[in-house]
Design an enzyme around this catalytic site. Structure first.
Site, short mmCIF file in Angstrom:
data_model
loop_
_atom_site.label_atom_id
_atom_site.label_comp_id
_atom_site.label_asym_id
_atom_site.label_seq_id
_atom_site.Cartn_x
_atom_site.Cartn_y
_atom_site.Cartn_z
N ASP A 1 -10.13 -3.82 -5.96
CA ASP A 1 -9.49 -3.18 -4.81
C ASP A 1 -10.09 -1.78 -4.68
OD1 ASP A 1 -7.83 -1.93 -2.96
OD2 ASP A 1 -5.96 -2.60 -3.86
N HIS B 1 -7.58 -5.19 -0.64
CA HIS B 1 -6.35 -4.40 -0.63
C HIS B 1 -5.21 -5.08 0.12
CE1 HIS B 1 -4.18 -0.70 -1.24
NE2 HIS B 1 -3.99 -0.50 0.06
N SER C 1 0.83 -1.20 0.00
CA SER C 1 0.00 0.00 0.00
C SER C 1 0.87 1.26 0.00
CB SER C 1 -0.96 -0.04 1.20
OG SER C 1 -1.95 0.94 1.10
#
Length: 268
Positions: free
Chosen positions: A217, A245, A95
């Site tokens: 996502d 995610h 991320s």
């Protein structure tokens, strides 16, 4: 203060080989890699750590000024690499930490020789010609909700971020991870994450790079993966047969397999 103690650094895996550094994202800690870790450990030394303010890091070392920009988190990563005297390491960032890896690679090119970006996003807010997945109003509302009721926000958002509604245990785990973070620290990290714009930083990447995205996502839609792939010359883009995610939790075998394939392809 020892960096190893400050960041709760743990070294595991093979005794020799090219080191792999696993870096967690917002609201998480190194435990988020526990399902991928044994799948990579046979062939590579693995380095795991918690950002200051996360997990079992030394919370007394947290400073708002430092961690109000992604540079502060990149400094944590570089300092861990320096403390362990890592050379040519592969940084696997999840991320927002995909962008932290970009900054760290530019700051310490002798330490970091390849990047794996797991569900990256250089910019979460939409602009003309760019889709990040959120309007500016969306992000304002998200941050306002987080700051006014962090525990409530965590319980609502974590399952959405995780996806996989048929596996509620995953959403519960992410909720618990969010809730374990000090709300004041989470507030700063959230603003740093969701208001950052690292698109220009992608132009600095010169090392071999693998981009992993998921089929669905809500945080980093596939348009973002395509953008990062186009911006990083020579990068590889792999779409995992996964939803959500956090594929290191929802699809650890597929995630580890893609990383292993990248590492075994003669990455230099």
């Amino acid at each position: 203060m020892s960096v190893l103690r400050r960041n709760n650094v743990r070294v595991t895996g093979a005794a020799t080989g090219r080191p792999v550094v696993l870096v967690h994202g917002f609201g998480c800690d190194q435990n988020m890699w526990r399902l991928v870790e044994p799948l990579l450990a046979e062939d590579h030394p693995l380095v795991l750590f918690d950002y200051v303010g996360a997990g079992r890091s030394d919370l007394s070392a947290w400073q708002e000024d430092r961690y109000s920009s992604l540079d502060g988190y990149a400094r944590d990563l570089v300092e861990v690499c320096e403390e362990l005297d890592l050379r040519d390491a592969i940084v696997v960032g999840h991320s927002v930490s995909a962008m932290t890896g970009v900054l760290a690679a530019a700051a310490a090119p002798e330490r970091i020789g390849a990047l794996v970006m797991v569900c990256p996003s250089p910019r979460y807010i939409d602009e003309d010609g760019y889709r990040g997945g959120f309007s500016a109003e969306d992000i304002d509302e998200l941050l306002e909700s987080l700051e006014s009721n962090y525990l409530g926000w965590s319980a609502t958002m974590a399952p959405l971020i995780m996806g996989n509604p048929d596996r509620p245990d995953l959403g519960e785990e992410l909720t618990n991870s969010f809730c374990a973070t000090d709300p004041d620290i989470a507030r700063v990290f959230a603003r740093t994450t969701f208001l950052s714009d690292s698109r220009k930083d992608l132009e600095t990447v010169t090392v071999p790079t693998l981009i992993l995205e998921c089929e669905q996502d809500v945080i980093a839609p596939r348009e973002v993966g395509a953008y990062v792939h186009a911006a990083v010359e020579g990068s590889q883009l792999v779409t995992l047969d996964a939803v959500g995610h956090c594929p290191q939790l929802s699809a650890p075998e597929a995630t580890a397999s893609a990383i292993r394939a990248f590492l075994s392809s003669g990455v230099r």
